[in-house]
Every structure is written in structure tokens, then in C-alpha cells.
Design a protein around this motif. Structure first.
Motif, PDB file in Angstrom:
ATOM      1  N   LEU A 156       0.869  -1.172   0.000  1.00  0.00           N
ATOM      2  CA  LEU A 156       0.000   0.000   0.000  1.00  0.00           C
ATOM      3  C   LEU A 156       0.908   1.225   0.000  1.00  0.00           C
ATOM      4  O   LEU A 156       1.658   1.447   0.956  1.00  0.00           O
ATOM      5  CB  LEU A 156      -0.908   0.022   1.225  1.00  0.00           C
ATOM      6  N   ALA A 157       0.864   1.993  -1.071  1.00  0.00           N
ATOM      7  CA  ALA A 157       1.706   3.181  -1.201  1.00  0.00           C
ATOM      8  C   ALA A 157       0.827   4.413  -1.337  1.00  0.00           C
ATOM      9  O   ALA A 157      -0.154   4.403  -2.086  1.00  0.00           O
ATOM     10  CB  ALA A 157       2.629   3.046  -2.407  1.00  0.00           C
ATOM     11  N   ASP A 158       1.196   5.472  -0.619  1.00  0.00           N
ATOM     12  CA  ASP A 158       0.392   6.686  -0.649  1.00  0.00           C
ATOM     13  C   ASP A 158       1.226   7.825  -0.064  1.00  0.00           C
ATOM     14  O   ASP A 158       2.197   7.591   0.683  1.00  0.00           O
ATOM     15  CB  ASP A 158      -0.887   6.495   0.176  1.00  0.00           C
ATOM     16  N   LEU A 159       0.833   9.045  -0.391  1.00  0.00           N
ATOM     17  CA  LEU A 159       1.478  10.203   0.220  1.00  0.00           C
ATOM     18  C   LEU A 159       1.147  10.278   1.702  1.00  0.00           C
ATOM     19  O   LEU A 159       1.937  10.754   2.521  1.00  0.00           O
ATOM     20  CB  LEU A 159       1.020  11.477  -0.502  1.00  0.00           C
ATOM     21  N   ASN A 160      -0.047   9.771   2.066  1.00  0.00           N
ATOM     22  CA  ASN A 160      -0.515   9.793   3.450  1.00  0.00           C
ATOM     23  C   ASN A 160      -0.093   8.504   4.145  1.00  0.00           C
ATOM     24  O   ASN A 160      -0.825   7.512   4.174  1.00  0.00           O
ATOM     25  CB  ASN A 160      -2.037   9.953   3.478  1.00  0.00           C
ATOM     26  N   LEU A 161       1.109   8.512   4.712  1.00  0.00           N
ATOM     27  CA  LEU A 161       1.649   7.312   5.350  1.00  0.00           C
ATOM     28  C   LEU A 161       0.834   6.908   6.568  1.00  0.00           C
ATOM     29  O   LEU A 161       0.624   5.709   6.830  1.00  0.00           O
ATOM     30  CB  LEU A 161       3.111   7.547   5.763  1.00  0.00           C
ATOM     31  N   GLU A 162       0.337   7.879   7.325  1.00  0.00           N
ATOM     32  CA  GLU A 162      -0.448   7.569   8.525  1.00  0.00           C
ATOM     33  C   GLU A 162      -1.701   6.766   8.165  1.00  0.00           C
ATOM     34  O   GLU A 162      -2.036   5.789   8.838  1.00  0.00           O
ATOM     35  CB  GLU A 162      -0.847   8.868   9.234  1.00  0.00           C
ATOM     36  N   ALA A 163      -2.379   7.139   7.080  1.00  0.00           N
ATOM     37  CA  ALA A 163      -3.614   6.467   6.690  1.00  0.00           C
ATOM     38  C   ALA A 163      -3.363   5.028   6.272  1.00  0.00           C
ATOM     39  O   ALA A 163      -4.107   4.114   6.655  1.00  0.00           O
ATOM     40  CB  ALA A 163      -4.298   7.230   5.564  1.00  0.00           C
ATOM     41  N   ILE A 164      -2.317   4.781   5.477  1.00  0.00           N
ATOM     42  CA  ILE A 164      -2.071   3.401   5.035  1.00  0.00           C
ATOM     43  C   ILE A 164      -1.501   2.552   6.169  1.00  0.00           C
ATOM     44  O   ILE A 164      -1.727   1.336   6.204  1.00  0.00           O
ATOM     45  CB  ILE A 164      -1.165   3.349   3.788  1.00  0.00           C
ATOM     46  N   GLU A 165      -0.807   3.173   7.106  1.00  0.00           N
ATOM     47  CA  GLU A 165      -0.341   2.417   8.271  1.00  0.00           C
ATOM     48  C   GLU A 165      -1.523   1.968   9.122  1.00  0.00           C
ATOM     49  O   GLU A 165      -1.551   0.840   9.637  1.00  0.00           O
ATOM     50  CB  GLU A 165       0.632   3.263   9.089  1.00  0.00           C
ATOM     51  N   GLN A 166      -2.518   2.843   9.258  1.00  0.00           N
ATOM     52  CA  GLN A 166      -3.728   2.457   9.988  1.00  0.00           C
ATOM     53  C   GLN A 166      -4.432   1.297   9.291  1.00  0.00           C
ATOM     54  O   GLN A 166      -4.927   0.374   9.947  1.00  0.00           O
ATOM     55  CB  GLN A 166      -4.674   3.658  10.097  1.00  0.00           C
ATOM     56  N   ARG A 167      -4.450   1.318   7.966  1.00  0.00           N
ATOM     57  CA  ARG A 167      -5.053   0.208   7.229  1.00  0.00           C
ATOM     58  C   ARG A 167      -4.267  -1.081   7.438  1.00  0.00           C
ATOM     59  O   ARG A 167      -4.841  -2.160   7.593  1.00  0.00           O
ATOM     60  CB  ARG A 167      -5.140   0.557   5.736  1.00  0.00           C
ATOM     61  N   ARG A 168      -2.960  -0.985   7.407  1.00  0.00           N
ATOM     62  CA  ARG A 168      -2.134  -2.172   7.619  1.00  0.00           C
ATOM     63  C   ARG A 168      -2.424  -2.787   8.985  1.00  0.00           C
ATOM     64  O   ARG A 168      -2.585  -4.015   9.125  1.00  0.00           O
ATOM     65  CB  ARG A 168      -0.650  -1.821   7.510  1.00  0.00           C
ATOM     66  N   GLN A 169      -2.507  -1.956  10.007  1.00  0.00           N
ATOM     67  CA  GLN A 169      -2.771  -2.464  11.351  1.00  0.00           C
ATOM     68  C   GLN A 169      -4.168  -3.060  11.447  1.00  0.00           C
ATOM     69  O   GLN A 169      -4.374  -4.087  12.093  1.00  0.00           O
ATOM     70  CB  GLN A 169      -2.592  -1.335  12.367  1.00  0.00           C
ATOM     71  N   HIS A 170      -5.137  -2.422  10.787  1.00  0.00           N
ATOM     72  CA  HIS A 170      -6.507  -2.928  10.798  1.00  0.00           C
ATOM     73  C   HIS A 170      -6.587  -4.300  10.131  1.00  0.00           C
ATOM     74  O   HIS A 170      -7.315  -5.191  10.593  1.00  0.00           O
ATOM     75  CB  HIS A 170      -7.435  -1.946  10.085  1.00  0.00           C
ATOM     76  N   LEU A 171      -5.844  -4.491   9.055  1.00  0.00           N
ATOM     77  CA  LEU A 171      -5.895  -5.750   8.318  1.00  0.00           C
ATOM     78  C   LEU A 171      -5.207  -6.880   9.078  1.00  0.00           C
ATOM     79  O   LEU A 171      -5.632  -8.035   8.999  1.00  0.00           O
ATOM     80  CB  LEU A 171      -5.236  -5.579   6.941  1.00  0.00           C
ATOM     81  N   GLY A 172      -4.140  -6.555   9.799  1.00  0.00           N
ATOM     82  CA  GLY A 172      -3.460  -7.570  10.600  1.00  0.00           C
ATOM     83  C   GLY A 172      -2.886  -8.705   9.785  1.00  0.00           C
ATOM     84  O   GLY A 172      -2.867  -9.863  10.225  1.00  0.00           O
ATOM     85  N   SER A 173      -2.399  -8.409   8.585  1.00  0.00           N
ATOM     86  CA  SER A 173      -1.862  -9.442   7.705  1.00  0.00           C
ATOM     87  C   SER A 173      -0.373  -9.229   7.477  1.00  0.00           C
ATOM     88  O   SER A 173       0.067  -8.117   7.180  1.00  0.00           O
ATOM     89  CB  SER A 173      -2.598  -9.421   6.356  1.00  0.00           C
ATOM     90  N   ASP A 174       0.384 -10.308   7.553  1.00  0.00           N
ATOM     91  CA  ASP A 174       1.833 -10.227   7.335  1.00  0.00           C
ATOM     92  C   ASP A 174       2.183  -9.913   5.885  1.00  0.00           C
ATOM     93  O   ASP A 174       3.311  -9.491   5.597  1.00  0.00           O
ATOM     94  CB  ASP A 174       2.505 -11.545   7.735  1.00  0.00           C
ATOM     95  N   LYS A 175       1.258 -10.139   4.963  1.00  0.00           N
ATOM     96  CA  LYS A 175       1.569  -9.905   3.555  1.00  0.00           C
ATOM     97  C   LYS A 175       1.521  -8.424   3.183  1.00  0.00           C
ATOM     98  O   LYS A 175       1.957  -8.045   2.103  1.00  0.00           O
ATOM     99  CB  LYS A 175       0.633 -10.703   2.643  1.00  0.00           C
ATOM    100  N   VAL A 176       1.007  -7.554   4.093  1.00  0.00           N
ATOM    101  CA  VAL A 176       0.826  -6.133   3.775  1.00  0.00           C
ATOM    102  C   VAL A 176       2.049  -5.313   4.177  1.00  0.00           C
ATOM    103  O   VAL A 176       2.505  -5.388   5.312  1.00  0.00           O
ATOM    104  CB  VAL A 176      -0.433  -5.570   4.464  1.00  0.00           C
ATOM    105  N   LYS A 177       2.549  -4.521   3.231  1.00  0.00           N
ATOM    106  CA  LYS A 177       3.625  -3.571   3.496  1.00  0.00           C
ATOM    107  C   LYS A 177       3.131  -2.172   3.128  1.00  0.00           C
ATOM    108  O   LYS A 177       2.212  -2.033   2.307  1.00  0.00           O
ATOM    109  CB  LYS A 177       4.869  -3.918   2.679  1.00  0.00           C
ATOM    110  N   VAL A 178       3.725  -1.139   3.711  1.00  0.00           N
ATOM    111  CA  VAL A 178       3.333   0.231   3.404  1.00  0.00           C
ATOM    112  C   VAL A 178       4.569   1.063   3.079  1.00  0.00           C
ATOM    113  O   VAL A 178       5.649   0.836   3.617  1.00  0.00           O
ATOM    114  CB  VAL A 178       2.543   0.893   4.555  1.00  0.00           C
ATOM    115  N   GLU A 179       4.386   2.017   2.159  1.00  0.00           N
ATOM    116  CA  GLU A 179       5.453   2.942   1.790  1.00  0.00           C
ATOM    117  C   GLU A 179       4.840   4.293   1.445  1.00  0.00           C
ATOM    118  O   GLU A 179       3.803   4.364   0.792  1.00  0.00           O
ATOM    119  CB  GLU A 179       6.239   2.438   0.570  1.00  0.00           C
ATOM    120  N   ARG A 180       5.509   5.349   1.877  1.00  0.00           N
ATOM    121  CA  ARG A 180       5.103   6.692   1.461  1.00  0.00           C
ATOM    122  C   ARG A 180       5.659   6.959   0.076  1.00  0.00           C
ATOM    123  O   ARG A 180       6.823   6.644  -0.201  1.00  0.00           O
ATOM    124  CB  ARG A 180       5.614   7.741   2.448  1.00  0.00           C
TER     125      ARG A 180
END
Length: 391
Positions: free
Chosen positions: A31-55
């Protein structure tokens, strides 16, 4: 496969993200986005090891290329204004590509990338939600079964029965809705593109329950841009796209547009300049809306009419589908599900090389209907077909 979602903090892409997380063919999801806080919240909500985030800043081309280089396929969930930038990066990183649509003018520009995508050995598809997306594959089904194709009419009706009376709940991205309301739509008539005015071509359509009777009108959409090109070999002469929105929402959106809140031109407010559309977008995002009884009650009806000739006889295919909230994903509306999930299907078909011809295509030119409809049915989206002939 490894999937990158550019614009991972967006509204309707949530339906795609949920599918990617659950589907066994997806090994890694970025999940890549300018809004790192928003995609990090999504990553935590999903609780899946396959999800990574990048600004990511889409104006930094080289950073985007480096980011995409490790991924098989990209779903571009940003505004159509950024489609060409993400496509350029995909060519350089040799990453397959799809998006939610090009809103007519952008779609035509995107099709010019066909040879470059082909040379890079990658596949790109413009428009992979519900409209454009599902309706394009419906049209392709009719095209495949007719000897000649004369006209295609696409009808899209949306209702929302549990939005509070004082609410303003967009069924999809408010920026796209605004452009659909203020930009001149087109029809393809008698073999030529015809520019029209917003809200022209009104018709009363009796959609299946629970959508029912709705007033549809011309709206600028990429299907009208691409289908005359894709289906020209069978003599296509007419293509139209018409939409209806939830009535209260439509009335309020018209008021805001007439007031100037859809403008992208800055205005002076006291000692600073502001852009009305950005203000409206921020206010919409800050809304708090709790679904009554915990259940969404918005619905969409898609209807595609394809007329032509079969075995020398005037013939007509009507394909339709009624889309509802997907109950296992109770945290999203039908509007989010019905755009996001089909985009995930297209992304997976490209990434798994079930669609493997290199080049850049509109949805109707690249996706095999039977495979696609079977995938949609896995989460309750059923497409039905009726065939008639005039003897």
C-alpha cells in the motif's frame, strides 16, 4: 504474485485491498500513498503479514520506479489525473498496470501507450471498477455473440436507503463525481463523437428491485471513448453512458456545483487563497457516518444493451447485474465494494498472466468474459444475459 496499490489510502480501493489480503494468489501487498499515517492504519486494521506500506510522492518518478520494480502488477487507485505518471513508471519498471478509469479524455491518451507497453512486455488496462469495468465486459460478451454490432447503451443506477436525510455521502470519489457533473459528456452517434451538455439525454429507466425507477442522464465516461474503437470491426455506430445517483445526494451535489464548490480555480478568502474543490473534498473526508443497525443499504444496477445482427436477423443482448453490499465485509458500502473488488479481479488476472497479451487496452478488449464473470460470482456479483431477435 506481488501486488502494488498506488493510492492505498483511497476510498473505493478498500474493496480491492480486502480481496488481495484474502486471496491465496497474492503473496505480498504494498500500500503506497502520500498519506503514510492512513495506510499504516489500514495495515494495522488488516493484521496481515503480507501487507507492506510505503510513502510515495507521484511527482518523484525515479522513486516510483524503484518502488514498483519489485512488484508484478500495479493497481493505480489515485485520481485519473495521475494515470499517465504511474503508467510511465510501470513501463520503466516493467510492471503490469490497471486503474479505475480515464474519464474519456485521459482514457484516449492512455491508449496511445499501447506500443510502449507492448515493447516493455507488460499489459495495461484502463478502467477496471464497475463502470468502467464490469459494464465493458458485459458489452464484450454481446459483441462476441453477434455478427454485427450497431449500438451499445450503458445504464448505471445507484440508490442509498440508509443515508441520513442531512448527510452528503458520495457513492465514490467526490472529485470524480464533480468532474462528471461539470464536464461535457459525449455520445458516439452515427459513427461520430458528439459533445453534449451535463444532465442531457434524460430517460426514465425501470431497474430491477431494489433500485427501481430512476432518471438517468449523460455523464462523461471512458466507455464512450473506448468502445467505438474496440468494436469498430463489427460496425459500431452508437455508444452512450447514462447514470443516476441517489436523489438527495444528486440534488445537494448540483447545489454545491452551482455554488462554485466544484471549482479548481483558487479564490481569495481573507488573507489566503483556497481551492473550493479541495475544501469540499476535505469536508467530505471528515464526515462521520455510522450505518444504522450496522448494515449498509446502498445498491447499484448495471444494464448494458447491445444491438446488432446475428445470422442475418436483427438481434439484441441485454446484460444486467444488481450489486449489493458484500455482507462478509460489513465495514464497506456497496459503492466501495462494487468498484474495488472488480478492480482486484482484473489486477489478479493480469498478475497471474491469465491475461498476458502485452500492450495497453480498454477493459472490453482484454478481459475474457466467462473467466471474469466466474471470478465476480465468487463474491456474489452475478451477471445475467437475455437474448432476443426480431423476426
Amino acid at each position: 504474485m506481488k501486488v502494488a496499490v498506488i493510492g492505498g489510502a483511497g476510498k473505493v480501493v478498500w474493496g480491492a485491498i480486502r480481496d488481495f489480503v484474502e486471496h491465496p494468489s497474492v503473496d505480498e501487498l504494498l500500500l503506497a500513498d502520500l498519506n503514510l499515517e492512513a495506510i499504516e492504519q489500514r495495515r494495522q486494521h488488516l493484521g496481515s503479514d503480507k501487507v507492506k506500506v510505503e510513502r510515495i510522492d507521484l511527482n518523484d518518478h525515479q522513486a516510483l520506479v524503484r518502488l514498483l520494480d519489485a512488484y508484478d502488477v500495479c493497481l493505480n487507485a489515485t485520481s485519473h489525473h495521475f494515470n499517465l505518471k504511474v503508467m510511465e513508471a510501470c513501463i520503466e519498471s516493467r510492471t503490469h498496470y490497471t486503474d479505475f478509469g480515464g474519464l474519456f479524455h485521459w482514457a484516449l491518451k492512455q491508449l496511445e501507450f499501447h506500443d510502449r507497453f507492448k515493447e516493455a512486455g507488460i499489459t495495461g488496462i484502463v478502467g477496471s471498477g464497475s463502470a468502467p469495468g464490469i459494464v465493458n465486459v458485459m458489452a464484450r460478451y454481446g459483441y462476441d455473440h453477434l455478427d454485427q454490432v450497431h449500438s451499445i447503451k450503458i445504464l448505471d443506477g445507484i440508490v442509498n436507503f440508509n443515508a441520513p436525510e442531512d448527510s452528503f455521502i458520495p457513492p465514490y470519489a467526490i472529485e470524480t463525481l464533480i468532474e462528471e457533473f461539470v464536464m461535457n459528456p459525449y455520445e458516439f452517434r452515427d459513427g461520430k463523437y458528439v459533445e453534449m451538455t451535463p444532465f442531457s439525454g434524460q430517460e426514465e429507466i425501470d431497474f430491477p428491485d431494489p433500485v427501481g425507477k430512476q432518471t438517468v442522464f449523460n455523464t462523461i465516461h471512458s466507455e464512450v471513448a473506448t468502445m467505438p474503437l474496440t468494436f469498430q470491426d463489427k460496425g459500431i455506430q452508437n455508444v452512450a453512458f447514462k447514470l443516476s445517483l441517489p436523489k438527495r445526494f444528486e440534488e445537494r451535489l448540483r447545489f454545491l456545483v452551482n455554488l462554485g464548490m466544484g471549482s479548481k480555480e483558487p479564490i481569495q478568502v481573507r488573507d489566503q487563497q483556497v481551492i473550493p474543490l479541495q475544501v469540499l473534498s476535505q469536508l467530505v473526508q471528515k464526515q462521520s457516518f455510522t450505518v444504522p443497525d450496522g448494515e449498509h443499504d446502498d445498491h447499484k444496477a448495471l444494464r448494458v444493451e447491445i444491438t446488432g445482427v446475428k445470422d442475418g436477423i436483427e438481434s439484441k443482448y441485454v446484460l444486467h447485474s444488481v450489486l449489493h453490499p458484500y455482507k462478509p465485509w460489513s465495514d464497506m458500502s456497496q459503492g466501495v465494494f462494487s468498484v474495488g473488488f472488480p478492480a482486484a479481479v482484473t489486477t489478479r488476472l493480469i498478475g497471474s498472466e491469465q491475461i498476458k497479451e502485452p500492450g495497453f487496452f480498454p477493459t472490453e478488449a482484454a478481459i475474457p468474459p466467462k473467466i471474469y464473470f466466474r471470478e465476480l460470482a465468487q463474491r456474489g456479483i452475478v451477471v445475467q444475459s437475455q437474448f432476443t431477435q426480431t423476426l
